[in-house]
Design an enzyme around this catalytic site. Sequence first.
Site, short mmCIF file in Angstrom:
data_model
loop_
_atom_site.label_atom_id
_atom_site.label_comp_id
_atom_site.label_asym_id
_atom_site.label_seq_id
_atom_site.Cartn_x
_atom_site.Cartn_y
_atom_site.Cartn_z
N ILE A 103 -13.42 1.13 -2.69
CA ILE A 103 -14.83 1.59 -2.63
C ILE A 103 -14.94 2.63 -1.51
O ILE A 103 -14.56 2.35 -0.37
CB ILE A 103 -15.79 0.42 -2.29
CG1 ILE A 103 -15.68 -0.70 -3.31
CG2 ILE A 103 -17.22 0.93 -2.19
CD1 ILE A 103 -16.50 -1.95 -2.95
N VAL A 147 0.83 -1.21 0.00
CA VAL A 147 0.00 0.00 0.00
C VAL A 147 0.87 1.26 0.00
O VAL A 147 0.63 2.20 -0.77
CB VAL A 147 -0.97 -0.01 1.22
CG1 VAL A 147 -1.85 1.23 1.18
CG2 VAL A 147 -1.83 -1.27 1.23
N GLY A 169 -5.35 -4.75 -2.99
CA GLY A 169 -4.31 -4.51 -3.99
C GLY A 169 -3.80 -3.08 -3.90
O GLY A 169 -4.45 -2.19 -3.34
N LYS A 223 -13.49 -5.56 9.39
CA LYS A 223 -14.19 -4.59 8.55
C LYS A 223 -15.67 -4.49 8.95
O LYS A 223 -16.26 -3.40 8.95
CB LYS A 223 -14.05 -5.00 7.08
CG LYS A 223 -12.59 -4.87 6.60
CD LYS A 223 -12.35 -5.63 5.31
CE LYS A 223 -10.94 -5.42 4.79
NZ LYS A 223 -10.57 -6.32 3.70
N VAL A 263 -11.70 -0.41 4.86
CA VAL A 263 -12.80 -1.31 4.48
C VAL A 263 -13.02 -1.25 2.97
O VAL A 263 -13.18 -0.16 2.40
CB VAL A 263 -14.12 -0.92 5.19
CG1 VAL A 263 -15.23 -1.91 4.83
CG2 VAL A 263 -13.95 -0.86 6.69
N GLY A 286 -0.37 -9.08 -3.90
CA GLY A 286 -0.47 -8.04 -2.87
C GLY A 286 -1.85 -7.91 -2.27
O GLY A 286 -2.17 -6.90 -1.65
N ASP A 340 -10.23 -10.84 8.96
CA ASP A 340 -10.13 -9.54 8.28
C ASP A 340 -11.54 -9.01 7.95
O ASP A 340 -11.82 -7.83 8.13
CB ASP A 340 -9.28 -9.70 7.02
CG ASP A 340 -9.18 -8.40 6.23
OD1 ASP A 340 -8.42 -7.51 6.64
OD2 ASP A 340 -9.91 -8.26 5.22
N GLU A 363 -10.52 5.54 5.38
CA GLU A 363 -11.30 5.07 4.22
C GLU A 363 -10.76 3.75 3.66
O GLU A 363 -11.51 2.89 3.20
CB GLU A 363 -11.30 6.13 3.12
CG GLU A 363 -12.16 5.80 1.92
CD GLU A 363 -13.64 5.68 2.26
OE1 GLU A 363 -14.26 6.69 2.59
OE2 GLU A 363 -14.16 4.55 2.18
P1 NAP Z 1 3.10 -4.89 3.63
O1 NAP Z 1 3.25 -5.01 2.18
O2 NAP Z 1 3.48 -6.02 4.52
O3 NAP Z 1 3.91 -3.56 4.07
C1 NAP Z 1 4.18 -3.25 5.41
C2 NAP Z 1 5.24 -2.16 5.47
O4 NAP Z 1 5.50 -1.86 6.84
C3 NAP Z 1 6.58 -2.58 4.86
O5 NAP Z 1 7.17 -1.48 4.23
C4 NAP Z 1 7.42 -3.00 6.05
O6 NAP Z 1 8.80 -2.74 5.87
C5 NAP Z 1 6.89 -2.09 7.14
N1 NAP Z 1 6.91 -2.78 8.45
C6 NAP Z 1 6.40 -3.97 8.76
N2 NAP Z 1 6.61 -4.26 10.06
C7 NAP Z 1 7.29 -3.21 10.57
C8 NAP Z 1 7.82 -2.94 11.86
N3 NAP Z 1 7.70 -3.79 12.88
N4 NAP Z 1 8.46 -1.75 12.03
C9 NAP Z 1 8.59 -0.88 11.00
N5 NAP Z 1 8.12 -1.10 9.77
C10 NAP Z 1 7.47 -2.25 9.54
O7 NAP Z 1 1.58 -4.54 4.03
P2 NAP Z 1 0.46 -3.86 3.11
O8 NAP Z 1 -0.21 -4.92 2.31
O9 NAP Z 1 1.03 -2.68 2.43
O10 NAP Z 1 -0.59 -3.43 4.21
C11 NAP Z 1 -0.38 -2.28 5.03
C12 NAP Z 1 -1.68 -1.98 5.78
O11 NAP Z 1 -2.72 -1.73 4.84
C13 NAP Z 1 -2.18 -3.13 6.65
O12 NAP Z 1 -2.83 -2.59 7.78
C14 NAP Z 1 -3.21 -3.82 5.76
O13 NAP Z 1 -4.19 -4.52 6.50
C15 NAP Z 1 -3.81 -2.62 5.08
N6 NAP Z 1 -4.45 -2.88 3.78
C16 NAP Z 1 -3.82 -3.61 2.83
C17 NAP Z 1 -4.43 -3.79 1.61
C18 NAP Z 1 -3.80 -4.60 0.51
O14 NAP Z 1 -4.47 -4.84 -0.49
N7 NAP Z 1 -2.55 -5.01 0.64
C19 NAP Z 1 -5.67 -3.22 1.37
C20 NAP Z 1 -6.29 -2.47 2.36
C21 NAP Z 1 -5.68 -2.30 3.57
P3 NAP Z 1 9.67 -3.56 4.78
O15 NAP Z 1 9.06 -3.22 3.45
O16 NAP Z 1 11.04 -3.04 4.92
O17 NAP Z 1 9.50 -5.01 5.15
N1 HSE Z 2 -6.25 -8.68 2.69
C1 HSE Z 2 -7.31 -7.76 2.47
C2 HSE Z 2 -8.26 -8.35 1.45
C3 HSE Z 2 -6.76 -6.46 1.95
O1 HSE Z 2 -7.90 -9.30 0.77
O2 HSE Z 2 -9.38 -7.86 1.33
C4 HSE Z 2 -7.81 -5.39 1.80
O3 HSE Z 2 -8.31 -4.98 3.03
#
Ligand code: NAP
Ligand code: HSE
Length: 433
Positions: A139, A17, A307, A208, A135, A190, A204, A132
């Site tokens: 959307i 993200v 994503g 939400k 969830v 992702g 998850d 935003e």
């Molecule tokens: P991710 O790819 O695992 O990225 C996490 C980031 O945080 C990475 O840059 C990581 O560093 C850093 N990090 C992890 N643990 C850490 C720690 N202990 N101290 C400092 N930095 C740390 O996760 P993501 O998919 O982007 O998700 C981030 C948030 O958005 C989560 O709350 C997730 O639920 C939410 N979200 C994700 C999506 C999705 O589609 N992926 C959608 C909606 C919401 P490194 O890169 O150096 O490892």
């Molecule tokens: N892992 C979550 C999903 C990311 O697949 O819906 C978006 O919140």
Amino acid sequence: MSQLAVINIGICGLGTVGQGVWKHLARSRAALECRLGVRLRLHRASVRDLRKKRSVAVPTAKLTTDPLAVATDPAIHIVCELIGGTTVAREVTLAALRLGKTVVSANKALLCAHGPEIFAAARKHGGHFFFEASVAGGIPIIKALREGLVANRFKLIYGILNGTCNYILTRMEREGLGYAEILADAKRLGYAEADESLDVEGWDTAHKAGILAFLAHGAWVPTNKMLVEGITRITQTDLQFAREHGFAIKLLAVIARDFASGELFVRVHPTLLPAGKVLASVNEVYNGISVTGDVVGETVYIGRGAGQDATASAVISDIADAVLLLRRGNAPLPAPAGSRCPLAPPERIRSRYYLRLDVRDRPGVLAQIATATAREGVSIADMVQRPGARPGSATLLLTTHVSNERAIRATLARLKKLGSVLGAPLLLRIADF
Ligand code: NAP
Ligand code: HSE
């Protein structure tokens, strides 16, 4: 341009993200600056591993491994918490809010576990919290519930809120693959959480659902008080039965309110959804949410639920709102306040049910099963027998007429005690919304 105020943005977490937000903010900055009347500066970002290769070019001088240094940097106005989890993310969020900063977060697990503490810290110190992206990915459902539908009370909200699970179920159905195989692709794309059990075991979606229940009814429902089931036991047999009987299987969150008693029902489970419902055709990584308001009637929202790009879209929308708040004082509307909202116990859920049983293929077994259901007052609507996976076994697929959770659970307990029933039966609910 030079007289415009500068808004400095700090990003904690440059994973899926965070990199999306960096990429799209960098691309659309000029247009946003023009519309918002400020200069936006990507000031600083934190990561865990400085050596990791990233898809965005961030100057080394802007990177740190200390997210708290970003959260508390006096130059930063808006802190984006995109780390995930509930430990470091909580520290970062509270540290920024206690300094009166504005925090933008995609972290549903954090909000669900610590919502009251986060909002209290924001209120106390004059900070603000935007969420935003927490969830349904891209959307704008938070804005819809909070602003667009402010005239309404919400009798029923149900939806597909997890992109990973919907992607898995869609590909299982289309390609006949097992869930574990497809999960690997969801991770690569992702979509999945760092701990993918949060996705496939339903947590998850429960996070939400908790956030939507808060926005719609002003009550925080802990996930340990909800009925939460995931998709790990769904097989091709179930998908095929559903298809042949006019259903799609979707992992749904259901948030229902009985306004006569005040009771709130919040639950998450794989559901047989009639094929004619709009959400039954929402596939792949898309999420879909049906919101029924007492004034507007039913409204339906569909979009990519996970994503990099979809989520970045929601985070950037919050950044824009945060700028308007900082520059013009446009604060978001609060959730409805403190109406009495007791959580209905799961036993009060009424539904039709689907059961898959592996049984010994021998005389009298069907009679035993019919007796077990009859003893609990559960009426069988339909039954199909298929060859079982093991020699001498059969798979029974049955649906019931409307019953309730107490009766169906008591039936399951009886069935499990029968020597003719092999392994744990699978129970799914059939939606009659
Ligand atoms: P991710 O790819 O695992 O990225 C996490 C980031 O945080 C990475 O840059 C990581 O560093 C850093 N990090 C992890 N643990 C850490 C720690 N202990 N101290 C400092 N930095 C740390 O996760 P993501 O998919 O982007 O998700 C981030 C948030 O958005 C989560 O709350 C997730 O639920 C939410 N979200 C994700 C999506 C999705 O589609 N992926 C959608 C909606 C919401 P490194 O890169 O150096 O490892
Ligand atoms: N892992 C979550 C999903 C990311 O697949 O819906 C978006 O919140």
